[in-house]
Enzyme design. Structure first.
Site, mmCIF file in Angstrom:
data_model
loop_
_atom_site.group_PDB
_atom_site.id
_atom_site.type_symbol
_atom_site.label_atom_id
_atom_site.label_comp_id
_atom_site.label_asym_id
_atom_site.label_seq_id
_atom_site.Cartn_x
_atom_site.Cartn_y
_atom_site.Cartn_z
ATOM 1 N N VAL A 46 1.070 -1.047 0.046
ATOM 2 C CA VAL A 46 0.201 -0.097 0.150
ATOM 3 C C VAL A 46 0.637 1.183 -0.422
ATOM 4 C CG1 VAL A 46 -1.783 1.642 1.124
ATOM 5 C CG2 VAL A 46 -1.826 -1.294 0.823
ATOM 6 N N CYS A 47 2.157 1.546 -0.124
ATOM 7 C CA CYS A 47 2.794 2.063 0.932
ATOM 8 C C CYS A 47 3.444 2.590 -0.457
ATOM 9 C CB CYS A 47 4.185 2.083 1.851
ATOM 10 S SG CYS A 47 3.565 1.543 3.314
ATOM 11 N N PRO A 48 4.000 2.228 -1.029
ATOM 12 C CA PRO A 48 4.137 2.695 -2.645
ATOM 13 C C PRO A 48 2.831 3.608 -3.630
ATOM 14 C CG PRO A 48 4.347 0.383 -2.829
ATOM 15 C CD PRO A 48 4.173 0.846 -1.535
ATOM 16 N N LEU A 51 2.195 7.246 -1.929
ATOM 17 C CA LEU A 51 3.573 7.489 -1.857
ATOM 18 C C LEU A 51 3.960 8.301 -3.355
ATOM 19 C CD1 LEU A 51 6.584 5.619 0.294
ATOM 20 C CD2 LEU A 51 5.491 8.074 0.475
#
Length: 187
Positions: A46-48, A51
């Site tokens: 999920v993080c990328p 970001l």
């Protein structure tokens, strides 16, 4: 414990930004709007997406005078490796702060102590270093940078217009409210 309306605590850290390692501290945001965008870990799922979404809105935030800092408990070296290996992360121009000591994550009360990872949290900090808004979601729920930009615009507006507040779904240029005795029960 809520950190809303509290001053950020002092910190110093190393970050990866635009092809360089840079030192970052709380002094870098003095007199400026800032977003601290915490996420659990580099090279995840999920993080990328978050970001990358934030990177797509970075120019708009810069025009508003807002600096963006993503923060995870990874090192600045890991941030560089991720930036170099991912097309999504490769488009990031804002500072990617490494917080391996977990100091910044603790300062914002966002650290998962038992895991050594930051929760997924966003903090809008005003030019006085005071946290004006925060959002924390669970591991699997990604954030929306367009909504973050809307919240930043609202925070800037109310700072510049004391006595006014922004109602739900307020967008720049729309009417605001001026809380008063006469307004009670009229909404």
């Amino acid at each position: 414990m809520s950190v809303i309306n509290t001053r950020i605590k002092p910190f110093t850290a190393s970050a990866y930004k635009q092809g360089k390692f840079v030192d970052v501290s709380d002094a870098d945001i003095a007199g400026k709007w800032a977003i601290f965008f915490f996420y659990p870990a580099d090279f995840t799922f999920v993080c990328p997406t978050e970001l990358g979404d934030l990177a797509d809105h970075y120019a708009e935030l810069q025009k508003l005078g807002v600096e963006v800092f993503s923060v995870s408990t990874d090192t600045h070296f890991t941030h560089k490796a991720w930036h170099d290996s991912s097309d999504t992360i490769g488009k990031i121009e804002y500072a990617m702060i490494g917080d391996p000591t977990q100091t910044i994550s603790r300062n914002f009360d966002i650290l998962r102590e038992n895991e050594g990872l930051a929760n997924r949290g966003t903090f809008i900090v005003d030019p006085d270093g005071v946290i004006q808004a925060m959002e924390i979601t669970s591991e699997g729920i990604g954030r929306n940078a367009a909504e973050l930009v809307r919240k930043v615009k609202a925070a800037i507006y109310i700072r510049n217009h004391p006595g006014e507040v922004c109602p739900a779904k307020w967008e720049e240029g729309e009417k605001t409210l001026a809380p008063s005795f006469d307004l009670v029960g009229k909404i």
